[in-house]
Design an enzyme around this catalytic site. Structure first.
Site, short mmCIF file in Angstrom:
data_model
loop_
_atom_site.label_atom_id
_atom_site.label_comp_id
_atom_site.label_asym_id
_atom_site.label_seq_id
_atom_site.Cartn_x
_atom_site.Cartn_y
_atom_site.Cartn_z
N SER A 66 -11.03 -4.21 1.43
CA SER A 66 -11.38 -5.16 0.37
C SER A 66 -10.43 -6.34 0.24
O SER A 66 -10.74 -7.28 -0.49
CB SER A 66 -11.48 -4.43 -0.97
OG SER A 66 -12.63 -3.63 -1.00
N GLY A 206 -7.04 -3.02 -1.15
CA GLY A 206 -8.05 -2.67 -0.16
C GLY A 206 -7.85 -1.25 0.32
O GLY A 206 -6.71 -0.75 0.34
#
Length: 260
Positions: A66, A206
């Site tokens: 992410s 992420g």
């Protein structure tokens, strides 16, 4: 000698641009105390110097997960696939991994919630040819998609190192990427996490599922006075209990280096 001159000039140039790296015993202690296996890099832009832990791992590419949402937003805005960071985008319907994702929302909201569906939809709006061209233009890691339009940042096709993350984010922080200044400013705005009297923190977490064990990221930068400090942490993730450690360990590293 004339035939050797181009090679000598190239060699001298490579030395001049060699990365100035400093190992930090403080960071090594923090990783050991937290039982974490990973790396942390701090890029002091003004000094053009990196301070970090585990240089070999810092130069190893992993799936960005992410953290790629920052780049995805930049490309989406620059390509015209979305008009602005507050333009509401459809999530596509159906049940998702998180109930909070199951509604239409803007990039600003989607960044804060790390809404995968919104950013996958944005990638589809941009299209694979444009995404691949922009990744190459940005020199973003290995710039590979593997042909997977809306999962390449999760499935191991795209890889980027902590060092590359830090340099990329330093360029974004300074508005030095090959995009309009307004586009870069808009993405900086939605990546802002916290402001204090003497510093402002920007970042994104992420956690791609590839490879095993998963690799957890926390990347970003700190504006402190006139200076920019870009950073990237990645660590092995055993289970969901490790999720919070990305940020807590990263903040501890920033504090140890006197940035926060």
């Amino acid at each position: 000698m004339p035939r050797l001159l181009p090679f000598l000039l190239l060699y001298i140039s490579s030395l001049a641009h060699a990365m100035d790296w400093q190992d930090s015993p403080q960071l090594a202690r923090l990783f050991a105390e937290n039982g974490a296996r990973g790396t942390f890099v701090l890029y002091d832009v003004a000094a053009d110097r990196m301070v970090g832990h585990d240089r070999s791992r810092a130069e190893t590419r992993f799936s960005p997960g992410s953290t790629f949402k920052i780049t995805n937003a930049l490309i989406g805005l620059a390509s015209g696939a979305v008009a602005g960071v507050d333009t509401v985008l459809p999530y596509g319907g159906g049940h998702l991994a998180l109930a909070a994702w199951e509604r239409d929302m803007s990039l600003r909201e989607a960044m804060a919630l790390s809404n995968l569906a919104i950013f996958q939809g944005l990638a589809r709006r941009v299209g694979l040819p444009r995404l691949e061209a922009e990744l190459a233009r940005l020199n973003y890691g290995n710039a590979r998609t593997g042909g997977a339009l809306d999962r390449f940042w999760l499935d191991g096709s795209l890889g980027i190192s902590a060092v590359e993350q830090a340099r990329f984010l330093a360029d974004l922080a300074r508005g030095a990427l090959p995009y309009p200044a307004g586009t870069q400013a808009a993405v900086r705005d939605i990546a802002r996490l916290e402001s204090r009297a003497d510093w402002t923190l920007y970042g994104k977490t992420g956690w791609p599922a590839y490879p095993e064990p998963g690799i957890g990221w926390w990347v970003g930068w700190v504006n402190k006075g006139e200076r920019v400090y870009a950073f990237a942490l990645n660590m092995d993730m055993a289970d969901a209990a490790d999720a919070g450690r990305r940020v807590s360990l990263g903040r501890a590293c920033l504090a140890a280096l006197g940035v926060l």
